[in-house]
Design a protein around this motif. Sequence first.
Motif, PDB file in Angstrom:
ATOM      1  N   UNK A  57     -65.001  16.317 -14.026  1.00 50.36           N
ATOM      2  CA  UNK A  57     -66.468  16.284 -13.897  1.00 50.36           C
ATOM      3  C   UNK A  57     -67.092  15.398 -14.975  1.00 50.36           C
ATOM      4  N   UNK A  58     -66.548  15.465 -16.186  1.00 52.04           N
ATOM      5  CA  UNK A  58     -67.067  14.632 -17.277  1.00 52.04           C
ATOM      6  C   UNK A  58     -66.784  13.155 -16.996  1.00 52.04           C
ATOM      7  N   UNK A  59     -65.605  12.847 -16.477  1.00 50.34           N
ATOM      8  CA  UNK A  59     -65.283  11.470 -16.110  1.00 50.34           C
ATOM      9  C   UNK A  59     -66.289  10.954 -15.078  1.00 50.34           C
ATOM     10  N   UNK A  60     -66.537  11.745 -14.030  1.00 50.79           N
ATOM     11  CA  UNK A  60     -67.477  11.327 -12.979  1.00 50.79           C
ATOM     12  C   UNK A  60     -68.863  11.074 -13.554  1.00 50.79           C
ATOM     13  N   UNK A  61     -69.312  11.963 -14.446  1.00 52.34           N
ATOM     14  CA  UNK A  61     -70.641  11.828 -15.043  1.00 52.34           C
ATOM     15  C   UNK A  61     -70.739  10.566 -15.897  1.00 52.34           C
ATOM     16  N   UNK A  62     -69.748  10.388 -16.789  1.00 51.54           N
ATOM     17  CA  UNK A  62     -69.796   9.226 -17.683  1.00 51.54           C
ATOM     18  C   UNK A  62     -69.581   7.911 -16.939  1.00 51.54           C
ATOM     19  N   UNK A  63     -68.695   7.904 -15.964  1.00 50.87           N
ATOM     20  CA  UNK A  63     -68.435   6.697 -15.171  1.00 50.87           C
ATOM     21  C   UNK A  63     -69.691   6.292 -14.408  1.00 50.87           C
ATOM     22  N   UNK A  64     -70.394   7.262 -13.846  1.00 48.74           N
ATOM     23  CA  UNK A  64     -71.641   6.980 -13.137  1.00 48.74           C
ATOM     24  C   UNK A  64     -72.681   6.404 -14.098  1.00 48.74           C
ATOM     25  N   UNK A  65     -72.765   6.992 -15.266  1.00 48.05           N
ATOM     26  CA  UNK A  65     -73.696   6.505 -16.288  1.00 48.05           C
ATOM     27  C   UNK A  65     -73.355   5.069 -16.684  1.00 48.05           C
ATOM     28  N   UNK A  66     -72.071   4.805 -16.896  1.00 44.38           N
ATOM     29  CA  UNK A  66     -71.627   3.462 -17.266  1.00 44.38           C
ATOM     30  C   UNK A  66     -71.912   2.449 -16.156  1.00 44.38           C
ATOM     31  N   UNK A  67     -71.608   2.815 -14.919  1.00 49.91           N
ATOM     32  CA  UNK A  67     -71.820   1.907 -13.792  1.00 49.91           C
ATOM     33  C   UNK A  67     -73.308   1.631 -13.553  1.00 49.91           C
ATOM     34  N   UNK A  68     -74.136   2.642 -13.754  1.00 49.56           N
ATOM     35  CA  UNK A  68     -75.569   2.490 -13.467  1.00 49.56           C
ATOM     36  C   UNK A  68     -76.338   1.824 -14.607  1.00 49.56           C
ATOM     37  N   UNK A  69     -76.015   2.165 -15.839  1.00 54.14           N
ATOM     38  CA  UNK A  69     -76.831   1.711 -16.960  1.00 54.14           C
ATOM     39  C   UNK A  69     -76.064   0.949 -18.043  1.00 54.14           C
ATOM     40  N   UNK A  70     -74.757   0.774 -17.862  1.00 56.63           N
ATOM     41  CA  UNK A  70     -73.943   0.114 -18.884  1.00 56.63           C
ATOM     42  C   UNK A  70     -74.432  -1.273 -19.243  1.00 56.63           C
ATOM     43  N   UNK A  71     -74.893  -2.011 -18.254  1.00 54.58           N
ATOM     44  CA  UNK A  71     -75.358  -3.375 -18.513  1.00 54.58           C
ATOM     45  C   UNK A  71     -76.632  -3.404 -19.348  1.00 54.58           C
ATOM     46  N   UNK A  72     -77.365  -2.287 -19.419  1.00 53.61           N
ATOM     47  CA  UNK A  72     -78.608  -2.218 -20.194  1.00 53.61           C
ATOM     48  C   UNK A  72     -78.397  -1.638 -21.592  1.00 53.61           C
ATOM     49  N   UNK A  73     -77.231  -1.096 -21.851  1.00 50.89           N
ATOM     50  CA  UNK A  73     -76.968  -0.421 -23.122  1.00 50.89           C
ATOM     51  C   UNK A  73     -76.655  -1.423 -24.224  1.00 50.89           C
ATOM     52  N   UNK A  74     -76.957  -1.042 -25.456  1.00 48.59           N
ATOM     53  CA  UNK A  74     -76.510  -1.862 -26.584  1.00 48.59           C
ATOM     54  C   UNK A  74     -74.978  -1.920 -26.574  1.00 48.59           C
ATOM     55  N   UNK A  75     -74.436  -3.007 -27.066  1.00 47.39           N
ATOM     56  CA  UNK A  75     -72.998  -3.227 -26.989  1.00 47.39           C
ATOM     57  C   UNK A  75     -72.185  -2.081 -27.602  1.00 47.39           C
ATOM     58  N   UNK A  76     -72.597  -1.567 -28.740  1.00 46.31           N
ATOM     59  CA  UNK A  76     -71.864  -0.491 -29.408  1.00 46.31           C
ATOM     60  C   UNK A  76     -71.830   0.780 -28.563  1.00 46.31           C
ATOM     61  N   UNK A  77     -72.955   1.131 -27.980  1.00 46.54           N
ATOM     62  CA  UNK A  77     -73.030   2.329 -27.137  1.00 46.54           C
ATOM     63  C   UNK A  77     -72.191   2.156 -25.878  1.00 46.54           C
ATOM     64  N   UNK A  78     -72.264   0.963 -25.275  1.00 45.70           N
ATOM     65  CA  UNK A  78     -71.483   0.696 -24.068  1.00 45.70           C
ATOM     66  C   UNK A  78     -69.994   0.773 -24.371  1.00 45.70           C
TER      67      UNK A  78
END
Length: 125
Positions: A57-78
């Motif tokens: 469940x944590x993988x699904x949540x984080x992967x979705x977050x990364x796929x949806x907003x990863x391109x907008x995140x600061x490099x360190x956070x991404x």
Amino acid sequence: MTLNEGLRVKLAADLTLTGSLTAAGDAVAGLLALASGTEGTVERVDVHRPQSGEDVREYERLKSLLDSFGHQMPEGSRKQLQEKVAALEPAWTAFQEQQPHVTVRVRLDNGFVLDGTDEELATSA
């Protein structure tokens, strides 16, 4: 083989069922033997999917977050999020490889009903 409701099937192996019950205060034990080849009709097919654990469940949540907003995140956070996703990926892969467990309810021609029986016990007639 995929079983469907209404399909004619036969038992793939000999089946022996034992049990006991109490009726009117008396204990009764019994044995029922059904020969392979006994035919019947599939009344219901139940697919039991494996339960996902906390890591999945944590993988699904984080992967979705990364796929949806990863391109907008600061490099360190991404990068940190990518590392967390990578660490949980083995649990996700193991979950994806699990096959669902299928059971059937079969009404045999002799009147007996087998419920919750593994699908491997029935083959097409």
